[in-house]
Design a protein around this motif. Sequence first.
Motif, PDB file in Angstrom:
ATOM      1  N   GLY A  75      33.343 -34.488  -5.162  1.00  0.00           N
ATOM      2  CA  GLY A  75      32.560 -34.448  -6.396  1.00  0.00           C
ATOM      3  C   GLY A  75      31.202 -33.786  -6.316  1.00  0.00           C
ATOM      4  N   ILE A  76      30.685 -33.505  -5.097  1.00  0.00           N
ATOM      5  CA  ILE A  76      29.300 -32.990  -5.069  1.00  0.00           C
ATOM      6  C   ILE A  76      29.195 -31.582  -5.655  1.00  0.00           C
ATOM      7  CG2 ILE A  76      28.644 -34.467  -3.094  1.00  0.00           C
ATOM      8  CD1 ILE A  76      28.483 -31.891  -1.412  1.00  0.00           C
ATOM      9  N   PHE A  77      30.272 -30.789  -5.553  1.00  0.00           N
ATOM     10  CA  PHE A  77      30.211 -29.415  -6.086  1.00  0.00           C
ATOM     11  C   PHE A  77      30.143 -29.418  -7.609  1.00  0.00           C
ATOM     12  CE2 PHE A  77      31.907 -28.947  -1.877  1.00  0.00           C
ATOM     13  CZ  PHE A  77      31.204 -27.858  -1.388  1.00  0.00           C
ATOM     14  N   ASP A  78      30.825 -30.391  -8.220  1.00  0.00           N
ATOM     15  CA  ASP A  78      30.787 -30.505  -9.687  1.00  0.00           C
ATOM     16  C   ASP A  78      29.356 -30.664 -10.178  1.00  0.00           C
ATOM     17  OD1 ASP A  78      33.525 -30.539  -9.911  1.00  0.00           O
ATOM     18  OD2 ASP A  78      33.684 -32.732 -10.016  1.00  0.00           O
ATOM     19  N   LEU A  79      28.514 -31.259  -9.328  1.00  0.00           N
ATOM     20  CA  LEU A  79      27.163 -31.623  -9.748  1.00  0.00           C
ATOM     21  C   LEU A  79      26.109 -30.674  -9.184  1.00  0.00           C
ATOM     22  CD1 LEU A  79      28.008 -35.331  -9.067  1.00  0.00           C
ATOM     23  CD2 LEU A  79      27.510 -34.433 -11.335  1.00  0.00           C
ATOM     24  N   GLY A  80      26.567 -29.700  -8.391  1.00  0.00           N
ATOM     25  CA  GLY A  80      25.647 -28.713  -7.816  1.00  0.00           C
ATOM     26  C   GLY A  80      24.835 -29.239  -6.636  1.00  0.00           C
ATOM     27  N   TRP A  81      25.176 -30.443  -6.164  1.00  0.00           N
ATOM     28  CA  TRP A  81      24.365 -31.049  -5.110  1.00  0.00           C
ATOM     29  C   TRP A  81      24.535 -30.326  -3.770  1.00  0.00           C
ATOM     30  CZ3 TRP A  81      25.594 -36.982  -6.027  1.00  0.00           C
ATOM     31  CH2 TRP A  81      25.179 -37.320  -7.326  1.00  0.00           C
ATOM     32  N   ASN A  82      25.628 -29.588  -3.631  1.00  0.00           N
ATOM     33  CA  ASN A  82      25.852 -28.809  -2.402  1.00  0.00           C
ATOM     34  C   ASN A  82      24.667 -27.882  -2.116  1.00  0.00           C
ATOM     35  OD1 ASN A  82      27.165 -27.715  -4.886  1.00  0.00           O
ATOM     36  ND2 ASN A  82      27.297 -25.860  -3.642  1.00  0.00           N
ATOM     37  N   GLU A  83      24.018 -27.405  -3.180  1.00  0.00           N
ATOM     38  CA  GLU A  83      22.863 -26.505  -2.995  1.00  0.00           C
ATOM     39  C   GLU A  83      21.695 -27.215  -2.336  1.00  0.00           C
ATOM     40  OE1 GLU A  83      21.823 -25.389  -6.954  1.00  0.00           O
ATOM     41  OE2 GLU A  83      23.794 -24.510  -7.343  1.00  0.00           O
ATOM     42  N   ARG A  84      21.702 -28.514  -2.373  1.00  0.00           N
ATOM     43  CA  ARG A  84      20.548 -29.301  -1.898  1.00  0.00           C
ATOM     44  C   ARG A  84      20.952 -30.245  -0.775  1.00  0.00           C
ATOM     45  NH1 ARG A  84      15.951 -27.119  -3.799  1.00  0.00           N
ATOM     46  NH2 ARG A  84      16.592 -25.925  -5.603  1.00  0.00           N
ATOM     47  N   THR A  85      22.047 -29.937  -0.088  1.00  0.00           N
ATOM     48  CA  THR A  85      22.580 -30.845   0.938  1.00  0.00           C
ATOM     49  C   THR A  85      22.812 -30.102   2.245  1.00  0.00           C
ATOM     50  OG1 THR A  85      23.749 -32.026  -0.822  1.00  0.00           O
ATOM     51  CG2 THR A  85      24.455 -32.493   1.433  1.00  0.00           C
ATOM     52  N   LYS A  86      22.276 -30.629   3.349  1.00  0.00           N
ATOM     53  CA  LYS A  86      22.483 -29.969   4.644  1.00  0.00           C
ATOM     54  C   LYS A  86      23.498 -30.689   5.531  1.00  0.00           C
ATOM     55  CE  LYS A  86      18.055 -27.604   5.077  1.00  0.00           C
ATOM     56  NZ  LYS A  86      16.751 -28.281   4.957  1.00  0.00           N
ATOM     57  N   TYR A  87      23.511 -32.011   5.493  1.00  0.00           N
ATOM     58  CA  TYR A  87      24.357 -32.773   6.426  1.00  0.00           C
ATOM     59  C   TYR A  87      25.157 -33.854   5.709  1.00  0.00           C
ATOM     60  CZ  TYR A  87      20.905 -30.793   9.642  1.00  0.00           C
ATOM     61  OH  TYR A  87      20.076 -29.939  10.313  1.00  0.00           O
ATOM     62  N   ARG A  88      26.275 -34.226   6.330  1.00  0.00           N
ATOM     63  CA  ARG A  88      27.072 -35.382   5.878  1.00  0.00           C
ATOM     64  C   ARG A  88      27.309 -36.259   7.091  1.00  0.00           C
ATOM     65  NH1 ARG A  88      31.795 -33.036   5.058  1.00  0.00           N
ATOM     66  NH2 ARG A  88      32.527 -33.761   7.066  1.00  0.00           N
ATOM     67  N   VAL A  89      27.016 -37.537   6.979  1.00  0.00           N
ATOM     68  CA  VAL A  89      27.278 -38.458   8.092  1.00  0.00           C
ATOM     69  C   VAL A  89      28.751 -38.858   8.039  1.00  0.00           C
ATOM     70  CG1 VAL A  89      26.655 -40.647   9.194  1.00  0.00           C
ATOM     71  CG2 VAL A  89      24.885 -39.323   7.988  1.00  0.00           C
ATOM     72  N   ASP A  90      29.421 -38.691   9.165  1.00  0.00           N
ATOM     73  CA  ASP A  90      30.834 -39.089   9.291  1.00  0.00           C
ATOM     74  C   ASP A  90      30.937 -40.269  10.246  1.00  0.00           C
ATOM     75  OD1 ASP A  90      31.704 -37.114   7.608  1.00  0.00           O
ATOM     76  OD2 ASP A  90      32.708 -35.917   9.141  1.00  0.00           O
TER      77      ASP A  90
END
Length: 321
Positions: free
Chosen positions: A203-218
Amino acid sequence: MKTTAAFAALAVLAADGAAAGEVTLRAVTAFAEGTQFSRNFERFIEKVNADGKGLVKITYVGGPRAMPPFEVGNAVRTRVVDIANVTGAFVTNLMPEADAGKLINKPMSEQRRNGTWEYINQLHNQKLNAWYLARQFHNVPFHIYLNKKLDKLDLAGLKIRVTPVYKDIVEALGGTAITTAPGEVYTALERGVVDGYGWPITGIFDLGWNERTKYRVDPGFYSAEVSILINKTVWDGLSPAQQAVLRKAADQGEAEAAAVFAKDNAAETARQTRAGIEAITFDAAATKHYLDVAYEAGWAGVTRQSPENGPKLQALFAKAR
Ligand code: 173
């Protein structure tokens, strides 16, 4: 106030005509229209409107532009709207236990067999005057997304956007939790008000948050829960044929969920990698610790909010495993 009263009057008029002919139900979603966690509901509406001709029709009022997400529970309770797509984290003001939905990650077919649905439905009846029509989404884990790299599992000094879903885990890991509706996340990231946020894998691409995100904790933890609730007075007033139309569309959504979401999860994980979002991972011991903290803090939070029902839900969910 005026608008609320007008909404309510319309809803009453519409639903009271139920048994006689076609009933019109007004629907809202707590997530932005056309995005990941509303699309399932939009398919549900399409199916009801296709199958329900002459019996039941849903008018889609829309998403957060029409109504703030944290007000959706009360709008269903007071019949300002008839039916809503919403997650437990947004209705904890009325039903603190609703947040526990994130901690059960079982297909609805199983939850309907083993008494879990029934118990949760009763809570919705009592606290939200709502009928728990369908739960969509399981196996859609939540993650913490960051703009600062972590070398150990410690969020000290970091401000993380949360909802009740992530508040306990973020605080257990030493972070500062800041609650916002999804609609405020982009600006909070842009302005550096937060260093990261909780959100599902999709869902983050739908909201454009990918532009403001560097990392994802797995890895991810828990599972997104998004449910369709209908005002109970409205539900009770529908004829068996009208209820059957809604039931069928709800069942179809629940049945499709597993396959659709597994595919979406994989596709969006790959898309995040292509967009340059880097996974932060830890060794096996730290990973186990992370998940232990997540579940312990999650259940402790539910039990703190509802000392009576928290332990009962935990026991029911354990049975579901
Ligand atoms: O807003 C949120 O991060 C949240 O609580 C949620 C819950 C389910 C699906 C997506 C988001």
